[in-house]
Design a protein around this motif. Structure first.
Motif, PDB file in Angstrom:
ATOM      1  N   VAL A   1      96.411 -47.689 -21.275  1.00 11.35           N
ATOM      2  CA  VAL A   1      95.210 -46.864 -21.112  1.00 11.35           C
ATOM      3  C   VAL A   1      94.798 -46.812 -19.639  1.00 11.35           C
ATOM      4  CG1 VAL A   1      92.734 -46.798 -21.579  1.00 11.35           C
ATOM      5  CG2 VAL A   1      94.336 -47.075 -23.451  1.00 11.35           C
ATOM      6  N   ALA A   2      94.843 -47.956 -18.954  1.00  6.48           N
ATOM      7  CA  ALA A   2      94.464 -47.972 -17.536  1.00  6.48           C
ATOM      8  C   ALA A   2      95.413 -47.106 -16.720  1.00  6.48           C
ATOM      9  CB  ALA A   2      94.466 -49.404 -17.004  1.00  6.48           C
ATOM     10  N   GLY A   3      96.701 -47.159 -17.059  1.00  3.86           N
ATOM     11  CA  GLY A   3      97.671 -46.381 -16.310  1.00  3.86           C
ATOM     12  C   GLY A   3      97.547 -44.885 -16.551  1.00  3.86           C
ATOM     13  N   LEU A   4      97.068 -44.510 -17.749  1.00  4.94           N
ATOM     14  CA  LEU A   4      96.995 -43.079 -18.068  1.00  4.94           C
ATOM     15  C   LEU A   4      95.598 -42.504 -17.850  1.00  4.94           C
ATOM     16  CD1 LEU A   4      99.106 -42.926 -21.363  1.00  4.94           C
ATOM     17  CD2 LEU A   4      99.826 -42.392 -19.044  1.00  4.94           C
ATOM     18  N   TYR A   5      94.615 -43.369 -17.538  1.00  7.03           N
ATOM     19  CA  TYR A   5      93.223 -42.940 -17.437  1.00  7.03           C
ATOM     20  C   TYR A   5      93.078 -41.785 -16.450  1.00  7.03           C
ATOM     21  CZ  TYR A   5      88.144 -43.330 -16.850  1.00  7.03           C
ATOM     22  OH  TYR A   5      86.793 -43.075 -16.803  1.00  7.03           O
ATOM     23  N   LEU A   6      92.528 -40.674 -16.946  1.00  8.99           N
ATOM     24  CA  LEU A   6      92.274 -39.479 -16.139  1.00  8.99           C
ATOM     25  C   LEU A   6      93.534 -38.874 -15.520  1.00  8.99           C
ATOM     26  CD1 LEU A   6      88.908 -40.309 -14.376  1.00  8.99           C
ATOM     27  CD2 LEU A   6      89.329 -39.315 -16.618  1.00  8.99           C
ATOM     28  N   SER A   7      94.705 -39.277 -16.028  1.00 10.42           N
ATOM     29  CA  SER A   7      95.931 -38.619 -15.564  1.00 10.42           C
ATOM     30  C   SER A   7      96.082 -37.309 -16.345  1.00 10.42           C
ATOM     31  CB  SER A   7      97.140 -39.509 -15.825  1.00 10.42           C
ATOM     32  OG  SER A   7      97.447 -39.493 -17.207  1.00 10.42           O
ATOM     33  N   GLY A   8      97.148 -36.582 -16.052  1.00 10.22           N
ATOM     34  CA  GLY A   8      97.380 -35.326 -16.756  1.00 10.22           C
ATOM     35  C   GLY A   8      97.559 -35.518 -18.254  1.00 10.22           C
ATOM     36  N   TRP A   9      97.979 -36.713 -18.650  1.00 13.51           N
ATOM     37  CA  TRP A   9      98.205 -36.977 -20.078  1.00 13.51           C
ATOM     38  C   TRP A   9      96.920 -37.294 -20.824  1.00 13.51           C
ATOM     39  CZ3 TRP A   9     103.234 -40.044 -21.573  1.00 13.51           C
ATOM     40  CH2 TRP A   9     104.343 -39.335 -21.086  1.00 13.51           C
ATOM     41  N   TRP A  10      95.892 -37.689 -20.087  1.00 15.61           N
ATOM     42  CA  TRP A  10      94.680 -38.222 -20.719  1.00 15.61           C
ATOM     43  C   TRP A  10      94.093 -37.320 -21.801  1.00 15.61           C
ATOM     44  CZ3 TRP A  10      92.852 -42.893 -21.087  1.00 15.61           C
ATOM     45  CH2 TRP A  10      91.533 -43.083 -21.470  1.00 15.61           C
ATOM     46  N   PRO A  11      93.897 -35.996 -21.534  1.00 11.56           N
ATOM     47  CA  PRO A  11      93.263 -35.166 -22.561  1.00 11.56           C
ATOM     48  C   PRO A  11      94.148 -34.990 -23.794  1.00 11.56           C
ATOM     49  CG  PRO A  11      93.386 -34.017 -20.439  1.00 11.56           C
ATOM     50  CD  PRO A  11      94.203 -35.249 -20.311  1.00 11.56           C
ATOM     51  N   ARG A  12      95.443 -35.249 -23.674  1.00 11.93           N
ATOM     52  CA  ARG A  12      96.344 -34.994 -24.806  1.00 11.93           C
ATOM     53  C   ARG A  12      96.721 -36.268 -25.557  1.00 11.93           C
ATOM     54  NH1 ARG A  12      98.223 -31.115 -21.060  1.00 11.93           N
ATOM     55  NH2 ARG A  12      99.689 -32.584 -20.146  1.00 11.93           N
ATOM     56  N   LEU A  13      96.102 -37.389 -25.208  1.00 11.34           N
ATOM     57  CA  LEU A  13      96.502 -38.660 -25.825  1.00 11.34           C
ATOM     58  C   LEU A  13      96.091 -38.770 -27.286  1.00 11.34           C
ATOM     59  CD1 LEU A  13      95.835 -41.414 -23.152  1.00 11.34           C
ATOM     60  CD2 LEU A  13      98.003 -40.526 -23.966  1.00 11.34           C
ATOM     61  N   SER A  14      94.964 -38.133 -27.652  1.00  8.44           N
ATOM     62  CA  SER A  14      94.405 -38.412 -28.974  1.00  8.44           C
ATOM     63  C   SER A  14      95.356 -37.984 -30.087  1.00  8.44           C
ATOM     64  CB  SER A  14      93.041 -37.753 -29.130  1.00  8.44           C
ATOM     65  OG  SER A  14      93.178 -36.376 -28.971  1.00  8.44           O
ATOM     66  N   PHE A  15      96.152 -36.936 -29.869  1.00  6.63           N
ATOM     67  CA  PHE A  15      97.034 -36.497 -30.956  1.00  6.63           C
ATOM     68  C   PHE A  15      98.130 -37.520 -31.280  1.00  6.63           C
ATOM     69  CE2 PHE A  15     100.429 -34.268 -33.061  1.00  6.63           C
ATOM     70  CZ  PHE A  15      99.743 -33.587 -34.044  1.00  6.63           C
ATOM     71  N   PRO A  16      98.944 -37.915 -30.291  1.00  2.00           N
ATOM     72  CA  PRO A  16      99.980 -38.913 -30.636  1.00  2.00           C
ATOM     73  C   PRO A  16      99.389 -40.231 -31.137  1.00  2.00           C
ATOM     74  CG  PRO A  16      99.922 -38.513 -28.261  1.00  2.00           C
ATOM     75  CD  PRO A  16      99.093 -37.451 -28.894  1.00  2.00           C
ATOM     76  N   LEU A  20      99.893 -38.443 -42.549  1.00  2.00           N
ATOM     77  CA  LEU A  20     100.234 -37.736 -41.316  1.00  2.00           C
ATOM     78  C   LEU A  20      99.832 -36.267 -41.422  1.00  2.00           C
ATOM     79  CD1 LEU A  20     101.623 -38.151 -38.586  1.00  2.00           C
ATOM     80  CD2 LEU A  20     103.727 -37.328 -39.632  1.00  2.00           C
ATOM     81  N   LEU A  21     100.123 -35.644 -42.580  1.00  2.00           N
ATOM     82  CA  LEU A  21      99.763 -34.232 -42.759  1.00  2.00           C
ATOM     83  C   LEU A  21      98.247 -34.061 -42.726  1.00  2.00           C
ATOM     84  CD1 LEU A  21     102.260 -33.021 -45.529  1.00  2.00           C
ATOM     85  CD2 LEU A  21     102.320 -32.605 -43.051  1.00  2.00           C
ATOM     86  N   VAL A  22      97.530 -34.981 -43.391  1.00  2.00           N
ATOM     87  CA  VAL A  22      96.069 -34.894 -43.397  1.00  2.00           C
ATOM     88  C   VAL A  22      95.539 -35.031 -41.975  1.00  2.00           C
ATOM     89  CG1 VAL A  22      93.953 -36.075 -44.124  1.00  2.00           C
ATOM     90  CG2 VAL A  22      95.780 -35.674 -45.766  1.00  2.00           C
ATOM     91  N   PHE A  23      96.126 -35.967 -41.226  1.00  2.00           N
ATOM     92  CA  PHE A  23      95.683 -36.140 -39.844  1.00  2.00           C
ATOM     93  C   PHE A  23      95.939 -34.869 -39.027  1.00  2.00           C
ATOM     94  CE2 PHE A  23      97.275 -36.744 -35.559  1.00  2.00           C
ATOM     95  CZ  PHE A  23      96.076 -37.032 -34.936  1.00  2.00           C
ATOM     96  N   MET A  24      97.127 -34.262 -39.215  1.00  2.00           N
ATOM     97  CA  MET A  24      97.444 -33.066 -38.428  1.00  2.00           C
ATOM     98  C   MET A  24      96.514 -31.916 -38.799  1.00  2.00           C
ATOM     99  SD  MET A  24     101.461 -33.352 -37.515  1.00  2.00           S
ATOM    100  CE  MET A  24     102.141 -32.405 -38.742  1.00  2.00           C
ATOM    101  N   ALA A  25      96.207 -31.816 -40.090  1.00  2.00           N
ATOM    102  CA  ALA A  25      95.271 -30.776 -40.518  1.00  2.00           C
ATOM    103  C   ALA A  25      93.900 -31.014 -39.883  1.00  2.00           C
ATOM    104  CB  ALA A  25      95.156 -30.773 -42.041  1.00  2.00           C
ATOM    105  N   ALA A  26      93.463 -32.278 -39.890  1.00  2.00           N
ATOM    106  CA  ALA A  26      92.154 -32.599 -39.306  1.00  2.00           C
ATOM    107  C   ALA A  26      92.137 -32.268 -37.826  1.00  2.00           C
ATOM    108  CB  ALA A  26      91.828 -34.079 -39.534  1.00  2.00           C
ATOM    109  N   ALA A  27      93.239 -32.588 -37.137  1.00  2.00           N
ATOM    110  CA  ALA A  27      93.300 -32.304 -35.699  1.00  2.00           C
ATOM    111  C   ALA A  27      93.289 -30.798 -35.467  1.00  2.00           C
ATOM    112  CB  ALA A  27      94.552 -32.928 -35.095  1.00  2.00           C
ATOM    113  N   HIS A  28      94.008 -30.059 -36.343  1.00  2.00           N
ATOM    114  CA  HIS A  28      94.084 -28.607 -36.162  1.00  2.00           C
ATOM    115  C   HIS A  28      92.724 -27.943 -36.416  1.00  2.00           C
ATOM    116  CE1 HIS A  28      95.768 -24.604 -36.113  1.00  2.00           C
ATOM    117  NE2 HIS A  28      95.143 -24.354 -37.251  1.00  2.00           N
ATOM    118  N   PHE A  29      92.117 -28.273 -37.559  1.00  2.00           N
ATOM    119  CA  PHE A  29      90.858 -27.614 -37.898  1.00  2.00           C
ATOM    120  C   PHE A  29      89.673 -28.187 -37.137  1.00  2.00           C
ATOM    121  CE2 PHE A  29      93.480 -26.804 -41.725  1.00  2.00           C
ATOM    122  CZ  PHE A  29      93.509 -25.423 -41.613  1.00  2.00           C
ATOM    123  N   GLY A  30      89.885 -29.352 -36.511  1.00  2.00           N
ATOM    124  CA  GLY A  30      88.795 -29.970 -35.757  1.00  2.00           C
ATOM    125  C   GLY A  30      88.657 -29.397 -34.359  1.00  2.00           C
ATOM    126  N   LYS A  31      89.624 -28.575 -33.958  1.00  2.00           N
ATOM    127  CA  LYS A  31      89.573 -28.020 -32.606  1.00  2.00           C
ATOM    128  C   LYS A  31      88.373 -27.092 -32.444  1.00  2.00           C
ATOM    129  CE  LYS A  31      93.882 -26.771 -32.202  1.00  2.00           C
ATOM    130  NZ  LYS A  31      95.252 -26.537 -31.942  1.00  2.00           N
TER     131      LYS A  31
END
Lengths: 553, 206
Positions: A82-97, A536-547
């Motif tokens: 987390v410290a290494g990725l903090y505010l890096s280009g990857w930071w906003p996209r971390l929540s999905f993986p 996993l499918l439920v999580f992906m659906a939640a991520a998709h519709f939560g946008k």
């Protein structure tokens, strides 16, 4: 005469009653289970039997060792990544993986990992490519006597969890603003980013991590399903020893198991307190915090964070792909990297008897929907100052080892005739689901800006209209995320499901754990995938519709 | 000691924020940059400090005492900063906040520097207090002294007086300027308030 002015929503008596469902369906069963569990601790003969058990102390040592190692390694890894990725280009996209990794049930990961590292597993086959092995090596990987593979499985599973906790702390607006300012000041005073993490960020974050770290420790030291799949056997961890006793047909052994569960709980509490005290002594050396700036960091621990994170994801991906191949592999001799004969026989057997899948699915949907309603009804009708009681109980439900809680629940449900009943099974699953969903939702729900409602009232919108048209859409993302977590938590329950079902129902984790002791690998892989994919499918659906509707794809 | 900016331009993606700004700040001089919000004042300061967040980027040269700082890491530039908020670290005491930027060395010497600094800002005996127990004016003085104890070669002020109440503003402002001029530190101030401009100081509009 001057009458009192009309008050806000909290003034209404009938609304307060909406808080009661969570009391009846969550608080009451939890408290009763805890009391019954406590009652089981006072049985002198059981303790005498326990002391006489030849494997007691090595088993206890193994439990504490696996617990401590797991929490230590996963916490270090989570902080470093987390410290290494903090505010890096990857930071906003971390929540999905991270969310996708969180959605995988613990036992599914343990089964997948065991298929990867077992002597005839994919890892050995890859080595065989170069070493020319024709028979599986005599590695002791699965069920190794030190619990190392169990620790590996736990670290893989808990690192994303702790990363998720860290990220949710760091993404809070106030924390983000403060930390941005502190970074600028720290840099202008000559401190490196490493030093800023060590001296400014971590000392402010770690106090918020104490409870999650304890939950991880308690979980790792008492886990049953993962330990059965991949943990040591001679001696086993204390949790599995206790589990065997609890499920024994002998009443005397049941009592010994209860005593063992309490011994484990007390040992965990003592060790946790000891570690906490030790950490306090070490970190109370405040000079360490204010050492002046060094020209450059001595150890660049936050390097290669992207590589570390990618490796973590890769293990999950490899395990998933491996399980898919394995579920179709009718014949797969060593050291081939691809099965010789593919067949769908495992999947057709699954199709012939989908009852476990059906039971798990119905339980997960019903408990998630119910917990959702319970939590919202509570938040909408109860004053915020009462949250702390439910939060405390939820945290207790997650911190008390599952074997202890389930033991008390089993004894209580036995008295009430609920064991082996649909409703009993539902209540047993509802407990952890509600606890998780309450803890996840209390922050976002209570920090909802009350001016929205004032402004909607000003536009003459009724409360239901405001609730459906404004509040739910604005809270869409956390509500969906919490539901996905609730679903995954219910889907992964093993200990309470096994005890409360009393042999009348079978759920997917129960099937998967049972199958791992057999030799039908394709069927085991198929059941493990069935256990993995829906969350996993439920999580992906939640991520998709939560946008948010304005966010780009 | 002098701070020289050579043809600094800043962009947000393809959008230019300001272009080709050149400026020499003499030792002890305080130059004021004025402009409406959104004109890139804070971006300029971040560019000089080397701490520009990623969607932004800047070109040009920052020369401090004859050394080109353009490629130097922010923590090695020796450029101090003060912000709108005092940004005292909440988990450290007042004394620990001051010690944070004091260069490494024997403990007794560092402590002595910290105590002297407290004396200079009339806060003797407050080193063990938590920052939030101080008044706004006291906190501003601690923030100033914390920046000065790190012995910066230049100073950047980002509207550091804008959140102080009127009565306190003038006092803290004069106080800050006096300290900076006494140490001959070249200073760049951004503000949108004419009152903040030091007497006979140069003003640049962006």
């Amino acid at each position: 005469m001057v009458g009192p002015l009309r008050q806000g929503v909290t003034g209404k008596v009938w609304r307060r009653a909406f808080g009661s469902p969570i009391i009846i369906l969550f608080v009451l069963p939890l408290v009763v289970s805890l009391l019954f569990a406590l009652g089981a601790a006072f049985d002198l003969s059981a303790w005498q039997l326990l002391w006489a058990h030849p494997q007691l102390w090595p088993a206890l040592g193994l439990s504490i060792f696996t617990g401590l190692m797991s929490v230590l390694l996963s916490a270090s890894l989570a902080i470093i990544i987390v410290a290494g990725l903090y505010l890096s280009g990857w930071w906003p996209r971390l929540s999905f993986p991270i969310g996708a990794m969180l959605a995988m049930p613990h036992v599914a990961l343990a089964i997948g990992l065991s298929f990867l590292i077992m002597p005839s597993g994919f890892l050995a086959r890859s080595v065989a490519l170069f070493s020319g092995w024709t028979t599986p090596p005599n590695w002791i990987t699965n069920h190794d006597p030190y619990g190392l593979s169990l620790i590996a499985a736990l670290v893989l599973k808990e690192t994303p969890f702790l990363m998720w906790i860290l990220i949710s702390i760091l993404n809070r607006q106030d924390v983000r603003d403060n930390f941005n300012g502190q970074r600028a000041v720290g840099l202008s005073l000559g401190h490196t980013m490493t030093s800023i993490w060590q001296r400014l960020y971590l000392p402010q974050i770690v106090p918020k991590l104490v409870w999650p770290l304890f939950v991880v420790f308690a979980y790792a030291a008492t886990v049953v399903d993962m330990a059965l799949v991949i943990g040591p056997t001679q001696p086993p961890t204390l949790a599995t020893l206790v589990w065997a006793d609890i499920n024994d047909s002998q009443v005397l052994n049941n009592a010994r198991g209860a005593a063992g569960a309490w011994l484990l709980t007390v040992a965990i509490a003592i060790v946790a307190l000891g570690v906490w005290g030790l950490a306090n002594v070490i970190f109370s050396r405040r000079e360490w915090l204010t050492v002046g700036p060094a020209p450059r960091a001595l150890i660049k621990v936050f390097f290669f964070a992207r590589l570390k994170f990618s490796s973590l994801i890769s293990v999950y991906l490899i395990i998933t792909v491996l399980l898919v191949i394995l579920s179709f592999a009718a014949l797969w001799p060593f050291p081939n990297l691809w099965p010789e004969i593919l067949s769908i026989s495992a999947w057709s057997r699954v199709g012939l008897d989908p009852s476990a899948f059906f039971t798990s699915g119905v339980l997960a949907v019903s408990t998630t929907v119910t917990a959702f309603a319970l939590v919202i009804a509570w938040m909408e009708t109860q004053p915020q100052m009462r949250d702390k009681y439910v939060t405390l109980l939820s945290a207790t439900a997650l911190g008390v080892p599952a074997i202890v809680l389930a033991l008390g629940q089993y004894r209580a449900f036995l008295q009430l005739g609920l064991t082996g009943s649909t409703f009993g099974l539902f209540l047993a699953h509802l407990l952890p689901v509600t606890a998780y969903m309450f803890i996840v939702l209390v922050g976002p729900y209570r920090s909802f800006d009350s001016r929205w409602q004032a402004s909607a009232s000003g536009l003459l919108a009724s409360f239901p209209r405001f609730f459906w048209a404004i509040k739910l859409p604005l809270l869409k993302a956390p509500l969906l995320a919490a539901s996905a977590i609730g679903f995954a938590v219910s889907f992964g329950q093993y200990v309470p499901a096994q005890l409360i079902s009393a042999g009348r129902y079978s759920t997917l984790p129960m099937e998967a754990v049972t199958l791992t002791s057999g030799t039908n690998r394709p069927l085991t892989a198929a059941f493990t995938l069935l256990l993995m994919v829906p969350p996993l499918l439920v999580f992906m659906a939640a991520a998709h519709f939560g946008k948010s509707r304005w966010s780009k794809l | 000691m002098s701070l020289v900016l050579e043809k600094i331009s800043a962009y947000l993606g393809d959008t230019r924020i300001f272009e080709s700004l050149s400026l020499t700040i003499e030792p002890g001089e305080i130059v004021t940059v004025m402009g409406a919000s959104g004109s890139g004042k804070t971006t300029l300061l971040a560019a000089i400090a080397g701490d520009l967040p990623t969607p932004f980027y800047a070109v040009g040269k920052v020369i401090l005492n004859g050394h080109d700082m353009s490629k130097v890491r922010p923590e090695q530039r020796r450029i101090g900063r003060l912000f709108q908020d005092d940004l005292l670290f909440p988990h450290l005491t007042v004394g620990e906040n001051l010690l944070f930027g004091v260069e490494r060395g024997p403990k007794a010497m560092r402590t002595m520097q910290m105590k002297e600094a407290l004396q200079r800002i009339d806060l003797v005996g407050l080193e063990n207090r938590a920052p939030h127990t101080l008044s706004g004016g006291q906190r501003s003085r601690v923030a100033l002294m914390r920046a000065l104890l790190a012995k910066p070669d230049a100073m950047l002020l980002d509207e550091p007086f804008s959140k102080l109440d009127r009565a306190l503003r003038a006092t803290i402002r004069d106080y800050t300027y006096a300290h900076l001029q006494e140490r001959k530190i070249p200073t760049l101030l951004v503000t949108h308030d004419f009152e903040d401009v030091p007497k006979a100081g140069r003003v640049i509009h962006v």
